[in-house]
Design an enzyme around this catalytic site. Structure first.
Site, mmCIF file in Angstrom:
data_model
loop_
_atom_site.group_PDB
_atom_site.id
_atom_site.type_symbol
_atom_site.label_atom_id
_atom_site.label_comp_id
_atom_site.label_asym_id
_atom_site.label_seq_id
_atom_site.Cartn_x
_atom_site.Cartn_y
_atom_site.Cartn_z
ATOM 1 N N HIS A 389 46.111 13.380 20.520
ATOM 2 C CA HIS A 389 45.046 13.749 20.828
ATOM 3 C C HIS A 389 44.416 14.926 20.041
ATOM 4 O O HIS A 389 43.481 15.196 19.616
ATOM 5 C CB HIS A 389 44.758 13.934 22.120
ATOM 6 C CG HIS A 389 44.797 12.545 22.984
ATOM 7 N ND1 HIS A 389 46.092 11.823 23.613
ATOM 8 C CD2 HIS A 389 43.778 11.629 23.154
ATOM 9 C CE1 HIS A 389 45.538 10.825 23.929
ATOM 10 N NE2 HIS A 389 44.223 10.672 23.799
ATOM 11 N N GLU A 631 13.736 -4.169 -1.690
ATOM 12 C CA GLU A 631 14.955 -4.650 -2.458
ATOM 13 C C GLU A 631 15.426 -5.902 -2.963
ATOM 14 O O GLU A 631 16.342 -6.281 -3.658
ATOM 15 C CB GLU A 631 16.281 -3.828 -1.832
ATOM 16 C CG GLU A 631 16.424 -4.252 -0.104
ATOM 17 C CD GLU A 631 17.625 -3.768 0.427
ATOM 18 O OE1 GLU A 631 18.371 -3.037 0.047
ATOM 19 O OE2 GLU A 631 17.613 -3.970 1.642
ATOM 20 N N ASP A 655 20.043 -2.942 -4.631
ATOM 21 C CA ASP A 655 19.925 -4.114 -4.652
ATOM 22 C C ASP A 655 18.798 -4.540 -5.334
ATOM 23 O O ASP A 655 19.072 -5.584 -6.299
ATOM 24 C CB ASP A 655 19.859 -4.542 -3.212
ATOM 25 C CG ASP A 655 21.196 -4.694 -2.365
ATOM 26 O OD1 ASP A 655 21.922 -5.177 -2.785
ATOM 27 O OD2 ASP A 655 21.136 -4.234 -1.220
ATOM 28 N N CYS A 702 15.553 5.107 -1.959
ATOM 29 C CA CYS A 702 17.061 5.543 -1.392
ATOM 30 C C CYS A 702 18.016 4.881 -2.044
ATOM 31 O O CYS A 702 19.317 4.709 -1.568
ATOM 32 C CB CYS A 702 16.920 5.233 0.020
ATOM 33 S SG CYS A 702 16.290 3.717 0.643
HETATM 34 C C1 PEP Z 1 19.755 -0.299 -1.866
HETATM 35 O O1 PEP Z 1 20.077 -1.369 -1.789
HETATM 36 O O2 PEP Z 1 19.533 0.501 -2.810
HETATM 37 C C2 PEP Z 1 20.265 0.527 -0.582
HETATM 38 C C3 PEP Z 1 19.811 1.697 -0.523
HETATM 39 O O3 PEP Z 1 20.967 0.012 0.328
HETATM 40 P P1 PEP Z 1 22.497 -0.295 0.409
HETATM 41 O O4 PEP Z 1 22.988 0.445 -1.190
HETATM 42 O O5 PEP Z 1 23.009 0.052 1.640
HETATM 43 O O6 PEP Z 1 22.511 -1.819 0.225
HETATM 44 MG MG MG Z 2 20.371 -2.597 -0.020
#
Ligand code: PEP
Ligand code: MG
Length: 791
Positions: A389, A631, A655, A702
């Site tokens: 722990h 995406e 993506d 993102c």
């Molecule tokens: C993306 O696809 O750009 C994204 C931010 O999501 P992930 O990288 O988690 O697929």
């Molecule tokens: Mg993604």
């Protein structure tokens, strides 16, 4: 069951049951009695005909009935089944709740005549866990069909968690009660105390428990009130010693309660649970009787304690079960605290005078609870208990730690200068100048970098011509929160919740998720946190969730598609997010949207989630902004329609690029095809940025793309002003942003998106960056002082 009955039952199996069970457990001294009370209470409140508890035997294979309401009491201890056998065995094996009607029709069903079992119409099996290991199963059965609501199942899961903690105690107490006092004259504690190695050894090795490199003086914790100084005494007055023991036990129990509370406040309830176990040991009849026997044989209370504890240590050390072997640390901890109270010294004397690298034979849970964590730069311990722990707590605190460092306490001199390299598993004592220089250089670089970055941390990201840019963090684990804050992230633009799911051995329940999301949003004090619903599939899998084998997993059953086919866990997650949104600015994001029906269904589930929370009078935020990840190329084309359904867009370039360019994002062979500055990518982003601005929908990038300075310049040139990325990039990018002029960047991009190939685009962007004015670190551009108008 009528809807009315249902409400009644929901009401019964609710908070009050949990509270009653907590009280039962807290007052529990006798395991059999406690679990028998629990099964009676749960059966009554769940209005079930049977509630049984099966515990896993030490062979890790056999489940034995240990308590039941509704089955033949004579079957207790007699009925056993193997992991994987029957429905109960299946629950234990798969570590998943099983709630079914007409269980006898299930292919895994097995009939156990010995239990006096009749045919039941409903079966619910809930696994009992301890740190992701199955330790038993709780089974509920009803004669009439009873469909258990999600809330009831969630309550039963919480009850199972509570029961699991007492099962752990039970195993420990059983083990304690079944050992024989050692005959050997030399106790384990004495052997331990003599185990010194005079040989000088300046590089010690061990295993990494938590990585990182730190340096500082050694802080050696050698048991000051250890058993080595305890010897038998003459002229013992039995009654005085018994009273002395009694007083010390009482005092230690109170201190233990305090430790439990302190750890629960500072760390987690799970970390604190071990002190409840300590409390039970301190109250265990077998333990106390052994001490009494020795005192009555005319030994002093400290000596009796030394004998009993060393006996346990020896017995534990020989146990096959690694879990129990590691529990020796708990016995030593209890013994030491009890001894401190017996001899009138306070174990609170354990404190650090200066910050440094902690060196100990074994770090006990109470050490970690008492010590000032800010003084602990790193940890070096001799014992090799990765799951103890204290090591779990060190990890929770993010302290670099090495375990299994043989002879550390005897070989490391007090106040020696140490370099702990927990990345490569070495600890250097008063290292050679060359090693010292090398690590000093690394340390110097790290400090400089830290200093440079800390200067940038509080500077707002503003372009040379005054355009505010928002830089938020992508996070996955809760530990990323600290990294994000350290780097000055303005909240979270993407919280990838799948990591939270991956770190568990079963789907986290609503309360578990709610607590986590709440903590994250509170840690960002007011800054927005965008929580994305589960995005599994593709390259991300959950150990406890079977996904089909697919030829093209990235094109397959992933992300929101999985969630929409599993509305139970989807709605649970949404409910947890809505509940957490009362505590700060949370935005809810749906990944991989590729058609309108998906986003509409997601919104309907949000409404269902709100209704359910309202029905159960659970507080939540009504006004959580909803967003769609863009995406998939189809979503770019659908953006004008999607803009009418959501409050914001989160552009997932990771993506989007792979789908646009048919280049797997994680396949190094096609890495060159995966080109963020491909004109088709820029055209798509341009199109999306325009739709977002026209429809007044926020747009945040993102994907990783924005971490590349040339890409960041291009994105700003496309009119995008909000980014979410890995936090360590934030300070450096701020520096770049301070030097960019958005008007010039937009002009440049208007030309670049007409270019047919990416090499030209990249060349122009690189040139532009090279010609950007140099700024000082205050964020004020030297160039802008002389040219206030854009060039
Ligand atoms: C993306 O696809 O750009 C994204 C931010 O999501 P992930 O990288 O988690 O697929
Ligand atoms: Mg993604």
């Amino acid at each position: 069951m009528t809807p009315k009955d249902r409400t009644k039952s929901d009401h019964h199996l609710g908070l009050s049951t949990l509270q009653d069970i907590s009280t039962l457990i807290l007052q529990s001294h006798d395991l059999d009695e406690t679990i028998s009370n629990i099964v009676n209470l749960v059966a009554q409140r769940a209005q079930s005909d049977v509630c049984s508890l099966y515990f896993l035997e030490s062979d890790q294979q056999t489940l034995t009935l240990r308590a039941t309401y509704g089955l033949d009491q004579a079957a207790i201890g007699q009925v056993s089944l193997k992991i994987g056998e029957g429905l109960t065995g299946k629950v234990a094996k798969e570590q998943q709740i099983l709630a079914i009607e007409e269980p006898q029709n299930h292919p895994d069903y097995r009939f156990f005549a010995a239990t006096g079992e009749e045919h039941f119409h409903t079966f619910v099996g809930i696994p009992l866990f301890d740190h992701s290991q199955t330790i038993g199963v709780m089974v509920i059965q009803t004669r009439e069909t009873h469909i258990f609501s999600e809330d009831e199942l969630a309550t039963l899961t919480t009850i199972a968690f509570q029961v699991a903690s007492i099962v752990v105690n039970a195993r420990l107490l059983d083990a304690i009660d079944s050992y024989e006092l050692p005959k050997a004259e030399t106790s384990a504690l004495e052997i331990d105390a003599k185990a010194t190695d005079p040989q000088k050894n300046d590089v010690l090795r061990g295993q990494t428990a938590y990585p990182g490199v730190v340096s500082g003086p050694a802080n050696i914790i050698d048991q000051q009130f250890g058993f080595a100084d305890v010897f038998d005494e003459d002229n013992i007055e039995t009654s005085t010693e018994l009273k002395r023991l009694d007083d010390a036990l009482r005092k230690t129990r109170i201190q233990t309660l305090y430790l439990e509370k302190r750890v629960a406040d500072k760390l987690t309830q799970e970390d604190a649970a071990i002190f409840h176990t300590h409390l039970m040991i301190l109250e265990d009849r077998g333990f106390i009787e052994r001490l009494h026997e020795l005192i009555e044989e005319k030994h002093s209370a400290p000596y009796a304690l030394k004998k009993v504890i060393s006996g346990y240590l020896e017995a534990f050390g020989q146990m096959e079960d690694p879990y129990l072997r590691e529990r020796a640390a708990d016995m030593e901890d209890i013994g030491r605290r009890l001894l401190a109270n017996l001899v009138g010294k306070n174990s609170e004397g354990l404190h650090l005078n200066h910050s440094g690298v902690l060196v100990a034979k074994r770090l006990l849970p109470s050490d970690m609870a008492i010590l000032d964590h800010d003084m602990i730069l790193g940890i070096v311990i001799e014992s090799n208990e990765a799951n103890s722990h204290s090591v779990i707590m060190a990890k929770t605190l993010g302290i670099p730690a090495l375990i299994g460092v043989k002879g550390a306490v005897s070989k490391i001199k007090p106040d020696a200068n140490l370099i702990l390299d927990a990345n490569s598993g070495c600890v250097y004592q008063n290292p050679d100048q060359t090693i010292f220089d090398e690590y000093s250089r690394l340390e110097q670089e790290r400090l400089q970098e830290q200093d440079r970055l800390s200067k940038l941390r509080d500077i707002p990201a503003i372009t040379r011509n005054g355009q505010r840019i928002h830089l938020r963090a992508n996070i996955g684990l809760v530990s990323d929160v600290e990294v994000a804050r350290r780097n000055g992230a303005e909240g979270v633009g993407l919280y990838r919740t799948e990591f939270l799911y991956m770190a568990r051995s079963n789907f986290p329940d609503r309360e578990d998720q709610y607590q986590l999301y709440k903590k994250v949003v509170e840690d960002f004090s007011g800054a927005p946190v965008t929580i994305r619903t589960l995005d599994i599939g593709g390259d991300k899998t959950l150990p406890y969730f079977t996904q089909p084998k697919e030829d093209n997993p990235f094109m397959g059953w992933r992300s929101v598609r999985v969630s929409l086919d599993n509305l139970d866990f989807f709605q649970t997650q949404i409910e947890a997010i809505l509940m957490a949104a009362q505590h700060g600015s949370i935005r809810l994001l749906f990944p991989m949207i590729s058609n309108m029906e998906e986003i509409r269904t997601c919104k309907k589930i949000v409404r269902d989630a709100m209704q359910n929370l309202q029905d159960h009078q659970i507080p939540f935020a009504q006004d959580v902004p909803l967003g769609a990840m863009i995406e998939v190329p189809a979503a770019v084309r659908l953006a004008p329609h999607l803009a009418k359904e959501v409050d914001f867009f989160a552009l997932g370039t990771n993506d989007l690029i792979q789908y646009l360019l048919a280049a797997d994002r994680s396949n190094p062979r096609v890495q060159d095809y995966y080109d963020p500055l491909h004109p088709a990518v820029l055209l798509s982003l341009d199109c999306l940025a325009q739709v977002a601005s026209k429809n007044n929908v926020e747009l945040c990038i993102c994907g990783e793309m924005a971490t590349d300075p040339a890409c960041l310049l291009a994105l700003i040139g496309l009119g995008i002003h909000e980014f979410s990325l890995s936090a360590p990039y934030i300070p450096k990018l701020k520096h770049l942003i301070n030097r960019i002029d958005t008007v010039a960047a937009e002009k440049l991009l208007q030309q670049l998106i007409l270019e047919p190939d990416s090499s030209t685009i990249r060349k122009h962007l690189a040139q532009t960056i090279e010609n950007l004015p140099v700024t000082n670190l205050s964020g004020v551009s030297d160039y802008s002082r002389t040219t206030s108008k854009s060039p």
